[in-house]
Design a protein around this motif. Structure first.
Motif: not given
Lengths: 761, 167
Positions: A664-687
C-alpha cells in the motif's frame, strides 16, 4: 457431527508456530513453478505487440519456422477462435485482426533453447497499421473509438449492463440522496485518481505443459486458482475439464496477479503442436506490459453533511479502467461501491460503478482489488470535510461509523462490528492527541471494511497408522501461511500437534475443489472444511473405539491424541491401524461454504457482489515528515489496528499486515505503470519503483479479535485489508504535515513539491 | 557458439562443464547443473533473488558470467545449511516469521550472510540491516520480520563469540 462443537484451547490454534514449509524455503529445496523442468523440454516465448492499437496487415512466420532448433510457431490462425474471460468473454489467446494494447500477444514460439526462441521471435515478420486509440477511461466513455467494435457479440453474464466501451455499470442506492443533498449544511465534491499497480510477485508467471499418450494435458504452473485455470484451459483447448490437469508445485507470491490464466495456455498449445513438454516463463518486461496489474480508477465523490458533520448522503461515480479486456473490472466496479460507502452511516447513497475498456494492458484484481482506489477517495474526503468544519478527523469518523446491528449499504445486518475499537486503538498508538507535532510533520488516519470472500472449499483428511494426519486440499499456499493456519485448526480439533499434520500438494486430478487462494478466504474456508472433516473423523474414531470396547460412543472424548471413555483410552494411531484391517483406513471429506448475508435487492442494481460475507473492520494511522524542498516523504511510524476475528497464528497475521501495508505504501508513494501515447515507459524493476527495505518503516500491528460467527474459532479474513488504507492514511498525514492535499496516486515527491509550490504562490 | 571447459567450485565441490562464453552463473547453476535454490526473476540485477556468494561476498548471479566465477569459491543456498543443521540465519528466518512465499529468501539470506560476515564483532542497527538488504526485493513481508531475523542472528553470533573467544 457438528463442527461448532470444537473450541480453540490455545494449544495449537492461536499459537505462534513456525510455518510448515519454512525449512524447504530457507534451504532452497522448495520447488516453485519457475524451477520445474521435464526432460526434453522446449522453451516457449511470446511475441508481443509494440503498438497500442493497430490493424494486423500481415504475420509471416516462415522465416522463424525455418530456423534450426525452432519446433513450432503459432498465431491466432492456428487455433480455434475461443474468447475467454470472467464476466465478459472478450479475450482471445492471440490478437485476431487487430492488436489492442502495447504488449498484446501476437504469436508464440517453441524452440530447443531460450536463445533460439528469442531469435525466432525477431524473425517473425509482422506488419501493423496504426489505428487511433483511446487511453483515458473518462474519454473512453464518450469516444467514438471502440476498443471492441464487436462488443455486442461477446458472451457475458446476464447481470451486466454494457454499452460500447462501457463493459459494466452498477449502482447502489439508499434513500433519496437528492433530497438529502438539497437540505445539506454543506456539500463537498472532489475527484481522485489512482494508477496501475503491478502485483510485484518475485517469481514470474511460469508454466510447463505436457500431453500424454491419451490426449490429456498436464500443466505445472504457479496459479492461485488451479480449478479456474483448468476450466479456462479446457475452453481454450476445447477439451473436457477432466482431461486438463493442473498441478501447482509452488508459487512465489501472487497477490491477485496469478489468479487468471497467464502463460499456461501458451505452454499447452505449444506442447500440443510439438508433442514435447514446453515451458513458458514471463520476462520482467512482459510482467510490466502484459500481466494483470491493479486497475487504475477515477473517482468523483460528493458528500452532504449537516452542521455537526453528520453524513446525510453520498453521491459518486467510480470509473475502473479495465484496459483492453474486461477481466475483473465489472466485479471491481461493483465491489468498489461498498468501499466508497465505507464503514459509515451514510444517510443516503447514490453510487455508480463503471468498468470501461481502453487500449492499455488488461488489468485485474490485485489484493483487495478496488479497495485502495475507493478508500483513497472516501477517506481523503473525510479529512477534507473535517478540516473545513473544524472537527478533528478522528472525531468526524467516530460520529459517523457503523455499530453492531446497523444496516450495511445493501441493507444487510452488520455483525461483529469493530471499527470504533480499531480507530481508537490506532489513534491512541500513533499519539493522535499531537497530530501536528512539528512543521513538516503530521499524522493521518483512515479506516475501512472488507469482505471475507466465500466460495466453497473441500478437504480430505487422512489419518495414517502412526497417528498423524494428511490434509489434501485444492487450496494453494501462496505464501500467507494460510495452510499452516488451516492445519493448526485441524490439529487443534483432532488433538494433534502441528508437526503431526502434512499438507499434500495441489493437483486438480486428485485434490478436492477449492475456490482458490483469493479474497482473504483460504485459512477461513479451508479451516472450516478442516473442522468439518475433523468432526467426521472424530465420529469414526469414536465408533471404532466403541466397537473395540463393546460400548456406545456416549461421553467419549478426543484428547491428547487418544479416544477416552471413562478410564479407558486408545490412541488415534491404534484406531487408524484397526481401521486399516477392516474399514479401508481413516479418511474424511470435509466441506465448507459461507454464503453472504440476506440483503435488500432494492438497494443495488446490476451488482455482482451485493452483500459481503463476514466483513472485517480496520484502521491505520501514519506519522510522517515531508521535506518542504524536495517533497520527499519519510514515514516515522505506521500503526495498524485490524480486526482478525481470531488470530490463528499471530506471527503470520502480522506478516500479512506488514506485507500488505508495504504494498500500500508503494501504491501511495511510488508505484505506477507509466504510459505515454499507449506505450509503457517503465517496463523494468529499476523504473517501476516497489518499496525496498529502506522505504518501509517498522509497522506496528494491533490485532483486534472480535469473533465472527462463521469463521474457524471466530476468525475473519486477514490478507487483503492491510493494503487498502495506506494511500488515504498517508495522504491525510501529508495534508496534516504540509497543508497540501493530494488527489492522485502515486503521491511522488515531484507531485507533492508541485502542490507545495502552488500553495505558496 | 563455441563452448569451452569451465571449472567452477560450488559449495566446496568442483563442477566441470562445457559452457558458452556468454552464459551467466545463474544460467549455469539452474539450467546446466540443476541447482534450483538460486532463484530467477528480473535477469537485470534489479531484484536480488539470484544472489550468491563469490568468495563470501554477495553478487547477482544473473549478471555475472560463469567464466568470471572460475577460480572463486561460489556459495549458493544449498551450501549453507541442511534441515538437520540449519545455518543460524536460516534458523532465525524461520523463527522470526520472515518467510512467506520464500522466493526471495535464498538471496536475502545470502545477502545477510555476506553483510554479517563483513561486519563481525557488533550487532548492526536495524537501519544498517535495511541498507544492506535494500538490493533484494521482497513483496510479501514488508521487510520487518526479515530485519528481525538478521538482527537476532547477529545478536546470537556475538553472544557465541563472547562465549567462545577465538582460539
Amino acid at each position: 457431527m457438528n463442527a461448532e462443537a470444537f473450541r480453540a484451547t490455545g494449544r495449537v490454534a492461536g499459537k505462534r508456530l513456525p510455518r510448515m514449509d519454512g525449512i524447504g524455503k530457507v534451504i532452497g529445496k522448495h520447488v516453485y513453478a519457475a524451477d520445474f523442468t521435464l526432460p526434453g523440454m522446449l522453451y516457449g516465448r511470446v511475441l508481443r505487440s509494440n503498438k497500442p492499437h493497430a490493424r494486423i496487415v500481415k504475420i509471416d512466420t516462415s522465416r522463424a519456422k525455418a530456423m534450426p532448433g525452432v519446433r513450432t510457431v503459432i498465431t491466432a490462425a492456428d487455433i480455434p477462435a475461443v474468447r475467454y474471460g470472467q464476466a465478459v468473454r472478450d479475450a482471445p489467446v492471440f490478437a485476431l485482426d487487430r492488436v489492442l494494447f502495447y504488449g498484446h500477444a501476437i504469436a508464440a514460439v517453441a524452440a530447443t533453447t531460450l536463445e533460439i526462441a528469442e531469435q525466432a521471435l525477431a524473425a517473425i515478420d509482422v506488419e501493423l497499421e496504426d489505428l487511433p486509440a483511446v487511453y483515458d477511461p473518462e474519454e473512453a466513455l464518450t469516444n467514438a473509438i471502440l476498443v471492441h467494435p464487436d462488443w455486442q457479440d461477446f458472451k457475458v453474464l446476464p447481470i451486466l449492463v454494457r454499452d460500447g466501451n462501457m463493459t459494466a455499470r452498477t449502482r447502489m442506492i439508499t434513500g433519496d440522496a437528492d433530497a438529502a443533498f438539497a437540505n445539506a449544511y454543506r456539500v463537498y465534491e472532489h475527484r481522485f485518481k489512482t494508477a496501475l499497480q503491478h502485483p510485484g510477485y518475485t517469481e514470474p508467471r511460469a508454466s510447463v505443459a505436457d500431453w500424454d499418450a491419451n490426449g490429456n494435458v498436464t500443466v505445472w504452473t504457479n496459479t492461485q486458482l488451479p480449478f479456474d485455470t483448468q476450466t479456462t484451459l479446457s475452453e481454450i483447448l476445447d477439451l473436457p475439464v477432466s482431461r486438463v490437469r493442473v498441478i501447482v508445485p509452488g508459487i512465489g507470491g501472487g497477490f491477485g496477479g496469478k489468479l487468471r490464466i497467464g502463460v499456461e495456455h501458451y505452454a499447452a498449445l505449444l506442447a500440443r503442436n510439438t508433442a514435447r513438454p514446453v515451458r513458458v516463463l514471463s520476462t520482467s518486461e512482459e510482467e510490466l506490459i502484459a500481466a494483470t496489474p491493479r486497475q487504475s480508477a477515477v473517482v468523483h465523490l460528493k458528500t452532504a453533511v449537516d452542521r455537526d458533520g453528520k453524513l446525510l448522503g453520498r453521491q459518486g461515480r467510480i470509473i475502473v479502467d479495465c484496459g483492453a479486456f474486461a477481466g475483473s473490472g465489472p466485479a471491481m466496479a461493483s465491489v468498489s461501491l461498498q468501499v466508497l460507502a465505507g464503514p459509515y452511516r451514510n444517510g443516503t447513497l447514490a453510487l455508480e460503478g463503471i468498468a470501461v475498456y481502453t487500449n492499455k494492458v488488461p488489468a485485474g484484481s490485485f489484493r483487495a482489488p478496488a479497495g485502495p482506489m475507493a478508500n483513497f477517495a472516501v477517506e481523503s474526503q473525510m479529512d477534507i470535510i473535517a478540516e473545513d468544519l473544524g472537527i478533528d478527523p478522528l472525531e468526524l469518523r467516530l460520529r459517523n461509523i457503523v455499530h453492531e446491528g446497523d444496516k450495511g449499504p445493501s441493507g444487510e445486518e452488520l455483525k461483529s462490528v469493530s471499527v470504533e475499537e480499531c480507530l481508537r486503538k490506532a489513534a491512541a498508538a500513533i499519539g493522535w492527541h499531537d497530530r501536528k507535532p512539528a512543521p513538516g510533520r503530521g499524522k493521518g488516519i483512515a479506516c475501512s471494511w472488507w469482505m471475507t470472500t466465500g466460495g466453497s472449499s473441500g478437504v480430505y483428511v487422512k489419518i495414517d497408522p502412526d497417528g498423524t494426519a494428511t490434509l489434501v486440499s485444492g487450496a494453494v499456499e501462496i505464501g500467507t501461511a494460510a495452510l499452516t493456519g488451516a492445519s493448526q485448526v485441524l490439529a487443534e480439533a483432532l488433538s494433534l500437534d502441528l508437526d503431526d499434520i502434512k499438507v499434500a500438494g495441489v493437483d486438480t486430478q486428485t485434490s478436492p475443489y477449492d475456490y482458490g487462494a483469493q479474497g482473504s478466504r483460504t485459512a477461513f474456508s479451508v479451516g472450516n472444511a478442516c473442522l468439518a472433516a475433523a468432526a467426521d473423523l472424530r465420529q469414526q474414531l469414536f465408533e471404532l473405539a466403541a466397537k473395540q470396547w463393546n460400548i456406545t460412543t456416549d461421553g467419549m472424548e478426543l484428547r491428547d491424541k487418544q479416544v477416552i471413555a471413562g478410564n479407558k483410552t486408545i490412541a488415534i494411531a491404534e484406531l487408524a491401524r484397526l481401521s486399516r484391517l477392516s474399514g479401508g483406513g481413516l479418511i474424511a471429506h470435509g466441506t465448507a461454504n459461507s454464503p453472504g448475508p440476506a440483503f435488500d435487492p432494492g438497494r443495488v442494481e446490476n451488482h455482482m457482489l451485493p452483500a459481503w460475507n463476514t466483513p472485517s473492520f480496520h484502521a491505520q494511522a501514519a506519522d510522517l515528515s515531508v521535506d518542504s524542498e524536495t517533497g520527499a516523504v519519510s514515514i516515522n511510524r505506521y500503526v495498524v489496528a485490524q480486526d482478525v476475528g481470531f488470530a490463528i497464528n499471530p506471527t503470520y497475521i502480522e506478516g500479512q499486515i506488514e506485507g500488505g501495508v508495504s504494498q500500500g505504501i508503494g501504491q501511495a508513494l511510488s508505484e505506477e505503470i507509466v504510459y505515454q501515447n499507449g506505450r509503457v515507459m517503465n517496463a523494468n524493476l529499476t523504473d517501476y519503483k516497489m518499496p525496498t527495505a529502506m522505504d518501509v518503516p517498522e509497522i506496528e500491528c494491533i490485532l483486534v479479535q472480535s469473533a465472527s460467527a462463521a469463521g474457524p474459532f471466530g476468525a475473519k479474513g486477514v490478507g487483503e485489508p492491510p493494503c487498502i488504507h495506506p494511500p488515504a492514511a498517508l495522504a491525510n498525514a501529508i495534508a496534516a504535515a504540509t497543508g497540501a492535499r493530494m488527489h492522485s496516486l502515486p503521491m511522488t515527491a515531484e507531485k507533492i513539491v508541485k502542490e507545495l509550490r502552488s500553495a505558496r504562490e | 557458439m563455441s563452448r569451452r571447459l569451465l571449472e567452477l567450485t560450488i559449495n566446496g565441490e568442483t563442477h566441470q562443464l562445457l559452457a558458452e562464453p556468454h552464459w551467466t552463473l545463474l544460467h549455469v547453476l539452474r539450467n546446466q547443473i540443476g541447482m534450483m535454490g538460486t532463484k530467477e526473476n528480473c535477469l537485470e540485477a534489479e531484484c536480488g533473488v539470484c544472489t550468491v556468494l563469490l568468495d563470501g561476498r554477495a553478487v547477482n548471479s544473473c549478471l555475472l558470467l560463469a567464466g568470471q566465477a572460475e577460480g572463486h569459491q561460489i556459495t549458493t543456498i544449498e551450501g549453507l545449511g541442511t534441515p538437520e543443521n540449519l545455518d543460524p540465519l536460516q534458523q532465525a528466518f524461520i523463527e522470526c516469521g520472515a518467510v512467506q512465499c520464500g522466493y526471495c529468501i535464498p538471496g536475502m539470506i545470502l545477502t545477510a550472510k555476506s553483510f554479517l560476515d563483513e561486519n563481525p564483532g557488533h550487532v548492526p542497527s536495524r537501519q544498517e540491516i535495511r541498507e544492506a538488504v535494500a538490493g533484494t526485493l521482497c513483496r510479501c513481508t514488508g521487510y520487518g520480520k526479515i530485519v528481525d531475523a538478521i538482527s537476532v542472528s547477529a545478536e546470537r553470533r556475538l553472544a557465541k563469540q563472547h562465549k567462545e573467544p577465538a582460539a
